[in-house]
Design a protein around this motif. Structure first.
Motif, short mmCIF file in Angstrom:
data_model
loop_
_atom_site.label_atom_id
_atom_site.label_comp_id
_atom_site.label_asym_id
_atom_site.label_seq_id
_atom_site.Cartn_x
_atom_site.Cartn_y
_atom_site.Cartn_z
N ASN A 79 0.83 -1.20 0.00
CA ASN A 79 0.00 0.00 0.00
C ASN A 79 0.87 1.25 0.00
N ILE A 80 0.49 2.21 -0.83
CA ILE A 80 1.17 3.51 -0.86
C ILE A 80 0.25 4.52 -0.20
N CYS A 81 0.72 5.14 0.89
CA CYS A 81 -0.11 6.02 1.71
C CYS A 81 0.36 7.47 1.59
N ASP A 82 -0.56 8.36 1.87
CA ASP A 82 -0.21 9.78 1.91
C ASP A 82 0.25 10.15 3.31
N ASP A 83 0.43 11.45 3.57
CA ASP A 83 0.93 11.90 4.88
C ASP A 83 -0.01 11.58 6.01
N SER A 84 -1.31 11.47 5.70
CA SER A 84 -2.29 11.18 6.75
C SER A 84 -2.45 9.69 7.00
N GLY A 85 -1.72 8.86 6.21
CA GLY A 85 -1.80 7.42 6.39
C GLY A 85 -2.88 6.76 5.57
N GLU A 86 -3.55 7.53 4.73
CA GLU A 86 -4.61 6.96 3.90
C GLU A 86 -4.01 6.34 2.64
N VAL A 87 -4.50 5.15 2.27
CA VAL A 87 -4.01 4.43 1.10
C VAL A 87 -4.49 5.16 -0.15
N ILE A 88 -3.53 5.56 -0.99
CA ILE A 88 -3.88 6.26 -2.21
C ILE A 88 -3.58 5.43 -3.46
N ALA A 89 -2.79 4.35 -3.28
CA ALA A 89 -2.47 3.49 -4.43
C ALA A 89 -1.95 2.15 -3.91
N LYS A 90 -1.96 1.17 -4.78
CA LYS A 90 -1.43 -0.16 -4.46
C LYS A 90 -0.43 -0.57 -5.53
N ARG A 91 0.66 -1.18 -5.10
CA ARG A 91 1.70 -1.62 -6.04
C ARG A 91 1.96 -3.11 -5.84
N GLY A 92 2.02 -3.84 -6.94
CA GLY A 92 2.29 -5.28 -6.87
C GLY A 92 3.78 -5.58 -6.91
N VAL A 93 4.25 -6.46 -6.02
CA VAL A 93 5.66 -6.86 -5.97
C VAL A 93 5.72 -8.38 -5.84
N THR A 94 6.90 -8.90 -6.09
CA THR A 94 7.14 -10.33 -5.84
C THR A 94 7.53 -10.50 -4.38
N ALA A 95 6.64 -11.06 -3.59
CA ALA A 95 6.91 -11.22 -2.15
C ALA A 95 8.15 -12.08 -1.94
N ASP A 96 9.01 -11.62 -1.04
CA ASP A 96 10.25 -12.35 -0.73
C ASP A 96 10.45 -12.33 0.77
N ALA A 97 10.49 -13.52 1.37
CA ALA A 97 10.62 -13.61 2.83
C ALA A 97 11.13 -14.99 3.22
N ASP A 98 11.79 -15.06 4.36
CA ASP A 98 12.18 -16.33 4.98
C ASP A 98 11.16 -16.66 6.05
N VAL A 99 10.31 -17.65 5.79
CA VAL A 99 9.26 -18.04 6.73
C VAL A 99 9.48 -19.48 7.16
N LEU A 100 9.59 -19.69 8.45
CA LEU A 100 9.71 -21.04 9.01
C LEU A 100 8.43 -21.37 9.75
N ILE A 101 7.86 -22.53 9.43
CA ILE A 101 6.60 -22.95 10.04
C ILE A 101 6.81 -24.25 10.79
N LYS A 102 6.31 -24.28 12.01
CA LYS A 102 6.38 -25.51 12.81
C LYS A 102 5.15 -26.35 12.48
N THR A 103 5.40 -27.56 11.98
CA THR A 103 4.31 -28.46 11.58
C THR A 103 4.46 -29.81 12.27
N GLU A 104 3.38 -30.54 12.25
CA GLU A 104 3.38 -31.89 12.85
C GLU A 104 3.25 -32.92 11.74
N MET A 105 4.18 -33.88 11.72
CA MET A 105 4.17 -34.93 10.71
C MET A 105 3.84 -36.26 11.39
N ILE A 106 2.77 -36.90 10.96
CA ILE A 106 2.38 -38.20 11.52
C ILE A 106 3.31 -39.26 10.95
N TYR A 107 3.93 -40.04 11.82
CA TYR A 107 4.89 -41.07 11.39
C TYR A 107 4.38 -42.45 11.81
#
Length: 415
Positions: A229-257
């Motif tokens: 979201n692109i916001c103005d000085d008051s914090g109001e969203v005035i536009a949206k820009r699409g990007v390729t999300a990039d993050a390191d996310v680790l999730i704790k999961t349960e594997m049935i063995y």
């Protein structure tokens, strides 16, 4: 060096009478190499090349020595001996023609530098673009191979291909920091969970994180949005820009063995009886010489082949080897509680090792082993920490601005 001697021919000579020291000095002056020199009381023995023999005879005449040929060795002498044997000459010609024809076709491919991309994967890829064993080397375009591999494999940062003889060498350098698919152009993408679990950690480089550490997430839930979201000085969203999300996310999961092991099992007890067959393989055709597995009731076999080659760059389309058959008798055994536990724990340890190699952390093991009738069972749950995420394209409506906000934005611009 010994191979060149045989190709060009060499002669073992006896030098007698006269001045042997002067003979050696003049040979050295004429750059005639004397090898395996043996000095006796009345003679000198040495090995020289066939092409230097006439020069050595001239030197011996000047120094008052006599030369006697003790032994001749090499292809020139063999060819002279059998010069009237037309079948021998025809055989030599056919052999040379066969070697020449073999040099026109590809019979071996060697990869180096590949780690993530395995040799079978690369071999199948080359076959898909028409480069495989048996194709003509003249039709192989190394520059085209290099270009296509760089285009089709994002993991490859550098590749070099070269044909030597009938051997194709491909050297590869992979991107060590490569993780997943690298896009040449930025396409708006979300990062979503590929399994249920709990967020263990999240480090965002681009995009908008929608979860934090400790949050429970479900399969398919958006974790990092590709919408900024692109916001103005008051914090109001005035536009949206699409990007390729990039993050390191680790999730704790349960594997049935779950794993099972029968109390009774058959073990192979080898009797010591073997049968060996000599094998010649040319393409799809195999010639086996030997008794095979005759006389053996139950047996295992081991195959061992060696591809014939003239040198490292010229392979022949023929492999020779052997097939060995080993006779065995099946005998029934019963696991003890300790042996069964060791087998099941070993299988579990191998699984955990494979997960570790894939970058999966093992947070906890909640498994137990018990016996029900004649079946040992190992079951429970494994708590894993891993990047259980995938990417999906951002929907067009996610980037769209609401009508009310568009009108408000237009009013602000008019003011």
């Amino acid at each position: 060096m010994a191979g060149f001697k045989f190709i060009y021919g060499c002669v073992t000579i006896h030098v007698m009478s006269g001045s042997r020291e002067r003979f050696i000095n003049m040979c050295h002056h004429r750059k005639i190499c004397l090898e395996h020199v043996i000095s006796g009381d009345e003679y000198l023995e040495a090995v020289i090349s066939a092409r230097n023999f006439r020069t050595a005879c001239e030197i011996a005449k000047k120094t008052g020595n006599k030369i006697r040929i003790k032994k001749k060795k090499g292809i020139p002498f063999i060819a002279f001996r059998y010069r009237k044997h037309y079948s021998f000459v025809a055989g030599v010609v056919l052999c040379m023609a066969f070697i020449y024809i073999c040099s026109l076709f590809l019979f071996n491919i060697t990869f180096s530098g590949n780690s993530n991309l395995t040799t079978p994967v690369l071999t199948r890829y080359l076959e898909s673009i028409g480069v495989k064993n048996g194709c003509r080397t003249a039709c192989i375009d190394c520059n085209d191979i290099e270009k296509k591999m760089r285009e089709d494999f994002d993991e490859i940062t550098w590749v070099a291909a070269a044909v030597k003889g009938n051997h194709l060498y491909i050297s590869i350098k992979e991107n060590d920091s490569f993780e997943g698919e690298i896009k040449s152009t930025e396409i708006p993408e979300n990062i979503i969970a590929s399994d249920d679990g709990t967020i263990e950690s999240i480090i965002t480089r681009s995009g908008t994180p929608l979860v934090k550490k400790g949050d429970n997430v479900e399969k398919g839930q958006v974790l990092v949005s590709g919408v900024v979201n692109i916001c103005d000085d008051s914090g109001e969203v005035i536009a949206k820009r699409g990007v390729t999300a990039d993050a390191d996310v680790l999730i704790k999961t349960e594997m049935i063995y779950s794993d099972e092991l029968s109390e009774k099992y058959e073990n192979k007890v080898f009797t010591g009886k073997t049968r060996v067959n000599a094998v010649i393989r040319a393409g799809k055709y195999i010639i086996s010489i030997g008794p095979g597995a005759v006389g053996l009731k139950l047996c295992d076999k081991k195959e061992d082949y060696t591809t014939l080659k003239i040198n490292d760059d010229l392979y022949l389309p023929v492999s020779v080897g052997k097939i060995t058959y080993y006779e065995y008798k099946p005998e029934e055994y019963t696991y003890s509680d300790e042996e069964a536990s060791a087998v099941l724990n070993g299988r579990l340890a191998r699984l955990l090792s494979q997960l570790n190699q894939k970058g999966v952390q093992i947070a906890d093991e909640r498994v137990k082993i018990f016996k029900n009738n004649d079946i040992y069972t190992c079951e429970g749950a494994l708590i894993l920490i891993s990047p259980q995420t995938v990417k999906e394209n951002v929907a067009a409506d996610e980037l769209a601005m609401p009508d009310s906000k568009i009108s408000n934005g237009e009013k602000k611009e008019s003011n």
